[in-house]
Design a protein around this motif. Structure first.
Motif, mmCIF file in Angstrom:
data_model
loop_
_atom_site.group_PDB
_atom_site.id
_atom_site.type_symbol
_atom_site.label_atom_id
_atom_site.label_comp_id
_atom_site.label_asym_id
_atom_site.label_seq_id
_atom_site.Cartn_x
_atom_site.Cartn_y
_atom_site.Cartn_z
ATOM 1 N N ALA A 59 -14.854 -43.397 17.480
ATOM 2 C CA ALA A 59 -14.684 -41.996 17.888
ATOM 3 C C ALA A 59 -14.047 -41.179 16.766
ATOM 4 C CB ALA A 59 -13.843 -41.921 19.159
ATOM 5 N N LYS A 60 -13.052 -41.758 16.101
ATOM 6 C CA LYS A 60 -12.413 -41.039 14.995
ATOM 7 C C LYS A 60 -13.378 -40.824 13.840
ATOM 8 C CE LYS A 60 -8.327 -42.157 13.718
ATOM 9 N NZ LYS A 60 -7.164 -42.926 13.292
ATOM 10 N N LYS A 61 -14.207 -41.846 13.532
ATOM 11 C CA LYS A 61 -15.170 -41.715 12.424
ATOM 12 C C LYS A 61 -16.201 -40.627 12.719
ATOM 13 C CE LYS A 61 -14.226 -45.520 9.816
ATOM 14 N NZ LYS A 61 -13.981 -45.557 8.429
ATOM 15 N N SER A 62 -16.534 -40.450 14.012
ATOM 16 C CA SER A 62 -17.505 -39.417 14.376
ATOM 17 C C SER A 62 -16.819 -38.109 14.781
ATOM 18 C CB SER A 62 -18.428 -39.917 15.486
ATOM 19 O OG SER A 62 -17.696 -40.240 16.633
ATOM 20 N N ARG A 63 -15.536 -38.000 14.474
ATOM 21 C CA ARG A 63 -14.753 -36.786 14.667
ATOM 22 C C ARG A 63 -14.654 -36.358 16.128
ATOM 23 N NH1 ARG A 63 -13.348 -35.035 10.273
ATOM 24 N NH2 ARG A 63 -13.878 -33.359 8.975
ATOM 25 N N GLN A 64 -14.610 -37.315 17.030
ATOM 26 C CA GLN A 64 -14.434 -37.038 18.456
ATOM 27 C C GLN A 64 -12.958 -37.264 18.787
ATOM 28 O OE1 GLN A 64 -17.166 -39.748 20.272
ATOM 29 N NE2 GLN A 64 -18.956 -38.526 19.730
ATOM 30 N N TRP A 65 -12.159 -36.278 18.388
ATOM 31 C CA TRP A 65 -10.709 -36.430 18.438
ATOM 32 C C TRP A 65 -10.179 -36.575 19.862
ATOM 33 C CZ3 TRP A 65 -10.427 -37.831 13.833
ATOM 34 C CH2 TRP A 65 -11.023 -37.142 12.781
ATOM 35 N N GLU A 66 -10.738 -35.810 20.802
ATOM 36 C CA GLU A 66 -10.236 -35.880 22.182
ATOM 37 C C GLU A 66 -10.495 -37.256 22.786
ATOM 38 O OE1 GLU A 66 -11.907 -32.572 24.260
ATOM 39 O OE2 GLU A 66 -10.793 -31.117 23.074
ATOM 40 N N ALA A 67 -11.670 -37.821 22.511
ATOM 41 C CA ALA A 67 -11.991 -39.160 23.020
ATOM 42 C C ALA A 67 -11.052 -40.191 22.389
ATOM 43 C CB ALA A 67 -13.443 -39.511 22.728
ATOM 44 N N ALA A 68 -10.784 -40.053 21.090
ATOM 45 C CA ALA A 68 -9.883 -40.984 20.404
ATOM 46 C C ALA A 68 -8.470 -40.891 20.981
ATOM 47 C CB ALA A 68 -9.872 -40.704 18.900
ATOM 48 N N ASP A 69 -8.022 -39.670 21.292
ATOM 49 C CA ASP A 69 -6.695 -39.491 21.885
ATOM 50 C C ASP A 69 -6.630 -40.109 23.278
ATOM 51 O OD1 ASP A 69 -5.828 -38.202 19.613
ATOM 52 O OD2 ASP A 69 -6.001 -36.181 20.460
ATOM 53 N N ALA A 70 -7.716 -39.967 24.044
ATOM 54 C CA ALA A 70 -7.753 -40.558 25.389
ATOM 55 C C ALA A 70 -7.666 -42.082 25.298
ATOM 56 C CB ALA A 70 -9.024 -40.130 26.117
ATOM 57 N N MET A 71 -8.337 -42.658 24.311
ATOM 58 C CA MET A 71 -8.289 -44.115 24.142
ATOM 59 C C MET A 71 -6.903 -44.570 23.683
ATOM 60 S SD MET A 71 -12.004 -45.049 22.641
ATOM 61 C CE MET A 71 -13.010 -43.581 22.641
ATOM 62 N N ARG A 72 -6.253 -43.748 22.891
ATOM 63 C CA ARG A 72 -4.885 -44.077 22.483
ATOM 64 C C ARG A 72 -3.964 -44.099 23.705
ATOM 65 N NH1 ARG A 72 -2.252 -42.933 17.315
ATOM 66 N NH2 ARG A 72 -0.080 -43.451 17.580
ATOM 67 N N SER A 73 -4.163 -43.149 24.619
ATOM 68 C CA SER A 73 -3.373 -43.133 25.853
ATOM 69 C C SER A 73 -3.652 -44.381 26.686
ATOM 70 C CB SER A 73 -3.693 -41.878 26.671
ATOM 71 O OG SER A 73 -3.274 -40.734 25.982
ATOM 72 N N GLN A 74 -4.917 -44.795 26.758
ATOM 73 C CA GLN A 74 -5.257 -46.020 27.487
ATOM 74 C C GLN A 74 -4.558 -47.230 26.866
ATOM 75 O OE1 GLN A 74 -9.560 -45.882 27.219
ATOM 76 N NE2 GLN A 74 -9.704 -45.483 29.412
ATOM 77 N N LEU A 75 -4.547 -47.282 25.548
ATOM 78 C CA LEU A 75 -3.873 -48.385 24.867
ATOM 79 C C LEU A 75 -2.383 -48.370 25.174
ATOM 80 C CD1 LEU A 75 -5.840 -48.224 21.521
ATOM 81 C CD2 LEU A 75 -5.696 -50.235 23.001
ATOM 82 N N ASN A 76 -1.777 -47.180 25.171
ATOM 83 C CA ASN A 76 -0.353 -47.078 25.492
ATOM 84 C C ASN A 76 -0.078 -47.562 26.912
ATOM 85 O OD1 ASN A 76 0.367 -46.101 22.986
ATOM 86 N ND2 ASN A 76 0.371 -43.966 23.607
ATOM 87 N N GLU A 77 -0.982 -47.246 27.848
ATOM 88 C CA GLU A 77 -0.812 -47.708 29.224
ATOM 89 C C GLU A 77 -0.875 -49.233 29.308
ATOM 90 O OE1 GLU A 77 -3.687 -45.679 31.621
ATOM 91 O OE2 GLU A 77 -2.831 -43.719 31.163
ATOM 92 N N LEU A 78 -1.613 -49.848 28.387
ATOM 93 C CA LEU A 78 -1.695 -51.305 28.342
ATOM 94 C C LEU A 78 -0.520 -51.935 27.604
ATOM 95 C CD1 LEU A 78 -5.500 -51.708 27.562
ATOM 96 C CD2 LEU A 78 -4.350 -52.177 29.730
ATOM 97 N N GLY A 79 0.364 -51.088 27.060
ATOM 98 C CA GLY A 79 1.519 -51.604 26.336
ATOM 99 C C GLY A 79 1.235 -51.843 24.869
ATOM 100 N N VAL A 80 0.237 -51.138 24.320
ATOM 101 C CA VAL A 80 -0.144 -51.304 22.918
ATOM 102 C C VAL A 80 0.216 -50.033 22.167
ATOM 103 C CG1 VAL A 80 -2.046 -51.719 21.315
ATOM 104 C CG2 VAL A 80 -2.032 -52.840 23.548
ATOM 105 N N TYR A 81 1.010 -50.170 21.107
ATOM 106 C CA TYR A 81 1.380 -49.051 20.241
ATOM 107 C C TYR A 81 0.514 -49.109 18.990
ATOM 108 C CZ TYR A 81 3.925 -46.330 16.823
ATOM 109 O OH TYR A 81 4.255 -45.428 15.842
ATOM 110 N N VAL A 82 -0.113 -47.992 18.630
ATOM 111 C CA VAL A 82 -0.979 -47.923 17.448
ATOM 112 C C VAL A 82 -0.337 -47.024 16.410
ATOM 113 C CG1 VAL A 82 -3.275 -47.308 16.593
ATOM 114 C CG2 VAL A 82 -3.020 -48.203 18.913
ATOM 115 N N ASP A 83 -0.196 -47.536 15.193
ATOM 116 C CA ASP A 83 0.325 -46.756 14.069
ATOM 117 C C ASP A 83 -0.839 -46.536 13.105
ATOM 118 O OD1 ASP A 83 1.496 -45.741 11.771
ATOM 119 O OD2 ASP A 83 3.232 -47.069 11.876
ATOM 120 N N ASP A 84 -1.442 -45.340 13.165
ATOM 121 C CA ASP A 84 -2.617 -45.053 12.340
ATOM 122 C C ASP A 84 -2.282 -44.986 10.860
ATOM 123 O OD1 ASP A 84 -4.600 -44.878 14.349
ATOM 124 O OD2 ASP A 84 -3.870 -42.898 14.911
ATOM 125 N N GLY A 85 -1.094 -44.534 10.533
ATOM 126 C CA GLY A 85 -0.704 -44.417 9.124
ATOM 127 C C GLY A 85 -0.666 -45.767 8.422
#
Length: 119
Positions: A59-85
């Motif tokens: 999603a990020k590669k295809s510039r679908q930022w809202e979808a990528a943010d929604a997936m990040r929220s799903q990951l957070n709900e699963l207890g997964v922290y993502v550090d993109d940097g």
């Protein structure tokens, strides 16, 4: 003089084909516990986390930022922290992921609210 002069332009180079979408995410797992938390997860949960990380990357590669943010929220709900940097992800315990306030069980004080604050 009635002659016309023509010049031919070289043919345009074909556009480079777009690279295929990634088939694996490029995040490294960061482990504070030697991998015990990851190993304790059922295989289907590990697969779901990897799938969400891959879908988010696509999603990020295809510039679908809202979808990528929604997936990040799903990951957070699963207890997964993502550090993109740093391109890492890690499993966090509920106490690390939660921003909610929890009261110390030894604290028996109370707060009195007026009617306006209670509304």
């Amino acid at each position: 003089d009635g002659e016309s002069t023509y010049s031919l332009a070289p043919p345009k180079a074909p556009k480079a084909p777009k690279p295929p979408p990634p088939t694996e995410h490029d995040y490294a797992r960061e482990e504070a516990d030697g991998g015990a938390a990851w190993a304790s997860l059922p295989a289907e949960h590990r697969s779901a986390i990897d799938g969400l990380l891959l879908a988010r990357l696509q999603a990020k590669k295809s510039r679908q930022w809202e979808a990528a943010d929604a997936m990040r929220s799903q990951l957070n709900e699963l207890g997964v922290y993502v550090d993109d940097g740093r391109k890492v992800y890690k499993l966090l315990g509920k106490e690390e992921l939660s921003d909610a306030y929890t009261r110390d069980p030894a604290d028996d004080s109370c707060v009195v609210l007026n009617a306006t604050d209670e509304a």
